[in-house]
Design a protein around this motif. Structure first.
Motif: not given
Length: 599
Positions: A20, A61-63, A73-74, A550
């Motif tokens: 993450k 943050k990750q999505r 991944t931001e 997550h």
């Protein structure tokens, strides 16, 4: 809480796990079951990784890009923002072939400001068994090891190679990339070409996901689980992997650590059945061909598992130089379970064959071969169903008459009869129908325990086992049969712990089980739903979904106390059962809407 907070990327040839915080901590190249390039997951000191380092002030943050296997991944600090789009290329070429090279791409997307990061690039080839040396060349960084096996990987990048390898800070003012390739590239990559690969890969996954039906409830979870199952398929042979990893322990500090980068006939057939339900018939076609290719001789016994390239010998070894995930030794490669006999695989395979013949009918190219396999399986079951085996959970001690194995022997004959009807082979139906009744009566007489008021783990036993919950799913017994309802209640009383299920509680080869097996919890939720306790099932399902990581991914096990994920990851078993549960709830919602519109 420390957890398996990883995203999986892949291209149906291999896969990688990205933490993450953007570190690649597990990756095997060129294929799923090859030796590792990065294995920090199994040894945080010597395993090797591809880490991204930013100042502590950065928020991360990750999505996933919606409906794709592209992981974003931001990294953000005020106005300074950049993203890493991690993926492994997969898309159709003009020749209608899939381009899926053994490569990992990290596309760096500049969003705003002047964000900074540094790189910790430390490949440790061949499971970090020998020294890996890296050399900066004109067009790439070459890393190689000269241990027992000679291995190399190549890193291409738009960033300054010397600065990167020295761990110096890199400023992001425009888009860039890193490309890890198992083979040296003939045509040099560029940021523009990498962006095109990203877009093509995105389109591939969007098209693939578009075939999955839309569901009123849990649509996002169903789609993400379907993509995860697809990522665990091996395009070259049609094999389906149990998981992308090896030796992630069922319990921290214990020795229940196995290599799951193989194709279990049971797991794979269950996955295929779900994928067919979701409309992904090409996955099913390839897997069927994988099975056909494995059975060259009539009557040849199936192994319970095979290598992804159809290997039959999967010798188990330990890598004693690696300390294991959270110091859980041993780290194993290979799996000695391939030698076991598990009679349930014939029923599970026949169930998958029947499900696909229902869709493809007799137009399927290998219909004659499948009929040959059907006859072969029916013969093997008729000869061996009365014998004990190792069971679904692969007990390594003495064989027993496991209830689940017997039920699946019944399923094998039941589905063989249904296949015979499709092919109009009437003479077989009469013969097999007698055998079907004989097996069913044997189970009803010997698997039921009056003291426990349940079907038990094995004949003559008082031990309960979550696998018997599947008796209803496979059509052996109706959901509202008093004996099935009583079994569900007994399992809830003895195997449920705060809504999470033990597989069983009796002692096995390694002591007493101490974590929840995720698929069993989903089986239990399904059973509650089927016997009419829908509201309770729904609440439990929502609670279990909250234990995913997550990104909504699940491993093999969940710790009863901390609810952390344990075991190999991501686990095909867990995600296929999640899909089955979610579809049940969604279909219920559809039925309610129809009834409401009629009232």
């Amino acid at each position: 809480m420390d957890n398996l907070d990883y995203g999986i990327i892949g291209n149906c040839r291999s896969a990688a796990l990205v933490s993450k915080t953007g570190s690649i901590d597990w990756c095997c190249l060129p294929e799923f079951d090859s030796s590792s390039v990065f294995a920090k997951l199994l040894d945080d000191e010597i395993g090797g990784c591809f880490g991204i380092r930013v100042a502590p002030s950065y928020a991360i943050k990750q999505r996933y890009k919606k409906n794709t296997a592209v992981l974003i991944t931001e990294f953000r600090e005020g106005d300074d923002v950049f993203e890493i789009h991690d993926f492994m290329p997969r898309y159709l070429t003009s020749q209608s072939q899939y381009y899926a090279p053994p490569e990992v791409v990290r596309y760096i997307k500049h969003i705003s400001g002047k964000p900074k990061f540094s790189v910790h690039y430390e490949p440790k080839l061949a499971y970090a068994q020998g020294e890996t040396k890296s050399y900066i060349k004109k067009n790439f960084i070459a890393s190689l090891t000269k241990g027992k096996n000679f291995e190399t990987v190549f890193l291409y990048t738009s960033f300054n190679k010397n600065a990167m390898m020295e761990g110096r800070e890199l400023e992001v003012t425009e888009n860039g990339y890193f490309l890890i390739a198992y083979n040296e590239k003939i045509f040099l990559p560029s940021t523009r070409k990498i962006y095109l690969e990203l877009e093509r890969t995105k389109v591939y996954w969007l098209n693939w996901s578009n075939k999955t039906p839309n569901y009123k409830k849990y649509n996002a979870q169903i789609t993400r689980s379907a993509i995860t199952l697809k990522l665990l398929t091996y395009n070259k042979s049609g094999a389906v992997l149990a998981a992308a990893t090896t030796s992630l322990p069922e319990t921290i500090g214990e020795v229940r650590n196995w290599d799951y980068r193989f194709c279990w006939i049971r797991d794979a057939s269950m996955v295929i059945k779900v994928m067919v339900d979701l409309g992904h018939v090409n996955v099913a076609r390839r897997y069927l061909q994988f099975i056909v290719d494995l059975i060259p001789e009539k009557g040849e016994k199936l192994q319970i598992m095979y290598g992804i390239n159809k290997e039959k010998k999967l010798t188990e070894k330990t890598l004693d130089h690696l300390k294991g995930y959270k110091n859980s030794k041993p780290v194993r490669i290979g799996n000695a379970a391939y030698k076991q006999r598990q009679n349930d695989i014939y029923g599970i395979l026949m169930d998958a064959i029947h499900a696909q013949l229902n869709i493809f009918s007799t137009n399927i190219e290998n219909a004659e071969e499948l009929w040959g396999i059907t006859k072969g399986i029916a013969w093997i079951v008729s000869e061996h169903w009365q014998e004990p085996d190792k069971g679904i959970w692969e007990f390594r001690e003495e064989d027993r008459h496991f209830t689940f194995s017997k039920v699946l022997c019944w399923v094998a004959i039941d589905r063989a009869i249904k296949v015979a009807r499709i092919f109009r082979k009437w003479q077989k139906i009469e013969k097999w129908s007698m055998l079907e009744q004989e097996i069913k009566q044997d189970i009803m007489d010997k698997a039921w325990n009056d003291d426990v008021k349940a079907f038990t783990q094995s004949y003559g036993s008082k031990n309960l086992d979550a696998s018997v919950l599947l008796m209803e799913s496979y059509g052996f017994i109706p959901a509202r049969d008093p004996k099935y309802i009583s079994t569900v209640k007994a399992i809830e009383k003895h195997l449920s712990n705060d809504g999470l299920l033990y597989r069983y509680k009796n002692k096995d080869d390694f002591g007493l089980p101490s974590s929840s097996f995720t698929i069993c919890t989903f089986w239990f939720i399904n059973s509650l739903f089927k016997i009419g306790e829908e509201e309770k099932a729904q609440k439990l399902f929502d609670r279990v979904l909250s234990y995913g990581n997550h990104l909504g991914l699940f491993s093999e096990d969940i710790d009863f106390k901390t609810k952390r994920l344990l075991g190999n990851f991501p686990q095909a078993y867990s995600h296929l059962a999640l899909i089955e549960c979610a579809i049940n709830f969604s279909q219920k919602a559809t039925e309610q809407r129809i009834l409401e519109s009629m009232s």
